[in-house]
Design an enzyme around this catalytic site. Structure first.
Site, PDB file in Angstrom:
ATOM      1  CB  SER A  67      49.629  13.191   2.064  1.00  0.00           C
ATOM      2  OG  SER A  67      49.143  14.468   2.262  1.00  0.00           O
ATOM      3  CG  ASP A 323      51.253  15.139  -0.962  1.00  0.00           C
ATOM      4  OD1 ASP A 323      50.852  15.851  -0.026  1.00  0.00           O
ATOM      5  OD2 ASP A 323      50.479  14.443  -1.653  1.00  0.00           O
ATOM      6  CG  ASN A 436      41.691  19.151   4.383  1.00  0.00           C
ATOM      7  OD1 ASN A 436      41.729  19.697   3.287  1.00  0.00           O
ATOM      8  ND2 ASN A 436      41.344  17.875   4.532  1.00  0.00           N
ATOM      9  NE  ARG A 556      33.513  12.135   6.400  1.00  0.00           N
ATOM     10  CZ  ARG A 556      34.836  11.966   6.521  1.00  0.00           C
ATOM     11  NH1 ARG A 556      35.521  12.547   7.504  1.00  0.00           N
ATOM     12  NH2 ARG A 556      35.488  11.209   5.657  1.00  0.00           N
ATOM     13  CB  SER A 558      37.814   8.268   9.475  1.00  0.00           C
ATOM     14  OG  SER A 558      39.022   8.244   8.747  1.00  0.00           O
ATOM     15  N   GLY A 559      37.433   7.952   6.266  1.00  0.00           N
ATOM     16  CA  GLY A 559      37.860   7.150   5.123  1.00  0.00           C
ATOM     17  C   GLY A 559      39.314   6.738   5.237  1.00  0.00           C
ATOM     18  CB  THR A 560      42.269   8.277   6.171  1.00  0.00           C
ATOM     19  OG1 THR A 560      41.909   9.141   7.245  1.00  0.00           O
ATOM     20  CG2 THR A 560      42.012   8.972   4.856  1.00  0.00           C
TER      21      THR A 560
HETATM   22  C1  16G Z   1      42.271  12.320   2.431  1.00  0.00           C
HETATM   23  C2  16G Z   1      41.752  13.207   1.334  1.00  0.00           C
HETATM   24  C3  16G Z   1      41.285  14.522   1.906  1.00  0.00           C
HETATM   25  C4  16G Z   1      40.242  14.283   2.968  1.00  0.00           C
HETATM   26  C5  16G Z   1      40.742  13.330   4.001  1.00  0.00           C
HETATM   27  C6  16G Z   1      39.623  12.919   4.895  1.00  0.00           C
HETATM   28  C7  16G Z   1      42.543  13.527  -0.932  1.00  0.00           C
HETATM   29  C8  16G Z   1      43.705  13.830  -1.819  1.00  0.00           C
HETATM   30  N1  16G Z   1      42.806  13.467   0.358  1.00  0.00           N
HETATM   31  O1  16G Z   1      43.403  12.865   3.036  1.00  0.00           O
HETATM   32  O2  16G Z   1      40.750  15.284   0.862  1.00  0.00           O
HETATM   33  O3  16G Z   1      39.881  15.488   3.584  1.00  0.00           O
HETATM   34  O4  16G Z   1      41.234  12.154   3.377  1.00  0.00           O
HETATM   35  O5  16G Z   1      40.053  11.981   5.809  1.00  0.00           O
HETATM   36  O6  16G Z   1      41.430  13.344  -1.379  1.00  0.00           O
HETATM   37  P1  16G Z   1      39.039  11.238   6.750  1.00  0.00           P
HETATM   38  O7  16G Z   1      38.073  10.465   5.883  1.00  0.00           O
HETATM   39  O8  16G Z   1      39.882  10.385   7.620  1.00  0.00           O
HETATM   40  O9  16G Z   1      38.329  12.303   7.522  1.00  0.00           O
HETATM   41 MG    MG Z   2      48.832  15.953   0.726  1.00  0.00          MG
END
Ligand code: 16G
Ligand code: MG
Length: 592
Positions: A67, A323, A436, A556, A558-560
């Site tokens: 992405s 993407d 976003n 929160r 982060s999930g990423t």
């Molecule tokens: C990912 C998610 C997005 C979310 C972001 C949060 C999808 C396709 N993508 O990019 O929706 O806003 O993670 O990221 O679900 P964070 O947990 O690091 O804040």
């Molecule tokens: Mg994307």
């Protein structure tokens, strides 16, 4: 129907893990990391997606993309037969499989999964009698240089299960989701095996054409733009051409938008797309994927993407991501407004923008749907449940506009499309967007059926149906988003300033902090309340109370990324900065 365990193990041997302790997690956006580490993960995801197809007796999908992340990263997401995301119950299985230490362990896990999930299937489950060779996994990728090698790894995983790997080549994420749903709905068919092999040799050649995708969106857009037949001339567009400057993030969206730009410009709609940041090789002068451009850059930095600083005054602009599943609109603020001293384009910093984010796109969609509901006959209009799904990041002003001005229900979901999408299914028309720019609208099958029955006698019913076709309902889609926004603005007779005037965003500030272990922070109530560590929420509450009217803040994990995100919203920009800084500091000291 159970494939050979040795065949799986020996195929797996070609894709060893980069190191014994490599254990990636299938998170909010699937697996994602530096591309050089992903060979084994991609192969194993191919296996798992084939298992998912086998268990359901239906075709699935696999999208290779990272992405908006840097070009050196890559990632993978598994797509369900409906075009939706992998159910959350399967995410730990993906994580376990990617972390397996040996090829035998991989093979044993796959076989046991296939057996246990197939046993769980009811006697009526079509999977029981479906031959693996009749099932397919559609594989798409974005433009990253690592994509061909990783596509190959995924396809070998799929084929090791005896399932067909069908390469779509370079497609957008939403196109892949659309194709998977259309294939399962019987609107597309699989190409013959020889054609698949030929397509497999060139990663950019698609084995299934996108004619259905564009053939669904574009005619619906064109008819929608024409408005109600016999409309008074005051509703006619103010000008015959509508220029839109699109920042393509140097990503896969550019090539697909280029294919339809001429059709859009020549059709009665007169939508002239000016495509910038189109990518391509460095020799062709192509910019780097997501570098100083793309929806994530524009939304987070509130700055114009590369190449957008010298557009016509008030030019309407939008930005998609690498993407093409995210969309934000913006207007570039003029240099004079920013008191820029330098005239050298190399040293001039990027211009600031007025952003029209996902919240505002949701408000526009919801407002249009509300308008159309008024044109439906009773009692149908009264029975239709319309709602908007947002996350805690939605600007409070947008939530107030949707609830108070439009009178619609708003639901708050946890961050991530996989959380918003199911909530939107609870409505007959469920609009969901993250600030976003990730989002879409879902229409219930029963509503579609009722609208189809009255579409010839009711203009509003026909327009709602057209909207449901312009919008890709499988997942957020930047192309669909552009077409829907452009049609709605036109039908409302609105320019960007009218759209901006719907409501005024409250100043907000996002920041992030690093703590030793971000998992110590636990949240509840769609991430709006921190329940652990126990002293954190009282500390946030105190800071929010001191910040004054309409103040709001939350944290929160982060999930990423390995960080904690902080969000604050107050009536002035300075107060938002100060509140975010104070909450960040409290988080650091209490979550240490
Ligand atoms: C990912 C998610 C997005 C979310 C972001 C949060 C999808 C396709 N993508 O990019 O929706 O806003 O993670 O990221 O679900 P964070 O947990 O690091 O804040
Ligand atoms: Mg994307």
């Amino acid at each position: 129907m159970i494939p050979d365990v040795n065949r799986i193990a020996s195929a797996s041997a070609k894709y060893p893990k980069p190191s014994p302790d490599f254990r990636p997690a299938y998170g909010t956006a699937g697996f994602r990391c530096n591309a050089s580490l992903l060979g084994s993960t991609m192969f194993r995801c191919g296996l798992l997606t084939a298992v998912r197809a086998a268990v359901l007796g239906r075709h699935c999908g696999l999208m290779i993309t990272a992405s908006h992340n840097p070009e050196a990263d890559n990632g993978v997401k598994i797509v369900e037969p409906s075009g939706e995301m992998l159910p959350q119950a399967w995410e730990p299985l993906a994580t376990e499989l990617a972390g397996c230490s040996s090829d035998d362990e991989v093979a044993r896990l796959i076989i046991s999964l296939l057996q246990s999930e197939s046993n769980l299937a009811s006697p009526a489950n079509p999977a029981r009698d479906t031959a693996l060779g009749s099932l397919a996994v559609l594989v798409g990728c974005d433009t990253r240089p690592s994509s061909p090698v990783l596509t190959q790894a995924a396809c070998e995983g799929i084929q090791a299960m005896g399932v067909r790997a069908v390469q779509l080549g370079q497609v957008t994420t939403p196109q892949l989701h659309f194709q998977v749903a259309a294939l399962n709905a019987g609107h597309l068919s699989l190409p013959p095996e020889q054609q698949l092999q030929a397509a497999g040799q060139g990663a950019s050649r698609s084995a299934i054409s996108l004619d259905l995708y564009f053939g669904t969106l574009l005619p619906a857009f064109e008819e929608l733009c024409q408005g109600p037949k016999g409309a008074p001339s005051t509703q006619a567009p103010p000008s015959p051409t509508f220029p839109l400057y699109v920042d393509c993030a140097n990503g896969v969206g550019a090539q697909h938008l280029a294919c339809v730009a001429a059709t859009l410009a020549s059709a009665t709609t007169g939508l002239h797309l000016h495509l910038l940041n189109r990518g391509g090789t460095p020799q062709e002068g192509g910019g780097q994927l997501n570098h100083l451009c793309g929806a994530d850059f524009v939304q987070k930095e509130c700055k114009a993407p590369s190449g957008f600083s010298s557009l016509p005054v008030s030019a309407r602009c939008c930005s998609i991501d690498g993407d093409a599943d995210r969309l934000v609109y913006f207007v570039v603020q003029q240099q004079s407004e920013q008191q820029s001293a330098s005239s050298n384009p190399v040293t001039t910093p990027p211009s600031h923008v007025s952003l029209l984010d996902g919240d505002r796109i949701a408000a526009l969609f919801a407002s249009f749907v509300s308008d159309l509901l008024k044109g439906l006959p009773q009692p149908l209009a009264q029975t239709i449940k319309v709602g908007v799904v947002q996350t805690a990041y939605a600007n409070g002003a947008s939530t107030r506009y949707i609830t108070q001005t439009l009178g619609l229900q708003v639901v708050c979901a946890k961050t991530g499309v996989k959380h918003l999408h199911p909530e939107a299914h609870a409505f007959d028309i469920g609009v969901y967007f993250e600030a976003n720019g990730h989002g879409t609208a879902l229409f219930s099958p029963s509503l579609i059926q009722q609208l189809e029955q009255i579409q010839h006698s009711c203009v509003a019913a026909r327009q709602l149906l057209l909207l449901s076709r312009v919008i890709n309902q499988t997942v957020g889609d930047a192309f669909s988003g552009i077409l829907a926004v452009e049609a709605i603005l036109r039908l409302k007779g609105w320019g960007i300033s009218d759209w901006q005037a719907m409501y005024r965003d409250l100043p907000s500030k996002q920041t992030k902090v690093s703590v030793k272990d971000r998992t110590v922070i636990k949240t509840a109530d769609a991430e709006r309340v921190a329940v652990s560590p126990p002293q954190l929420q009282p500390a946030i509450d105190k800071l929010v109370a001191e910040a004054g009217d309409q103040a709001r803040a939350f944290v929160r994990p982060s999930g990423t990324e390995d960080i904690v995100r902080v969000y604050a919203e107050v009536q002035t920009a300075e107060a938002a900065e100060a509140l975010a800084a104070a909450v960040a500091q409290a988080t650091c000291s209490l979550a240490a």
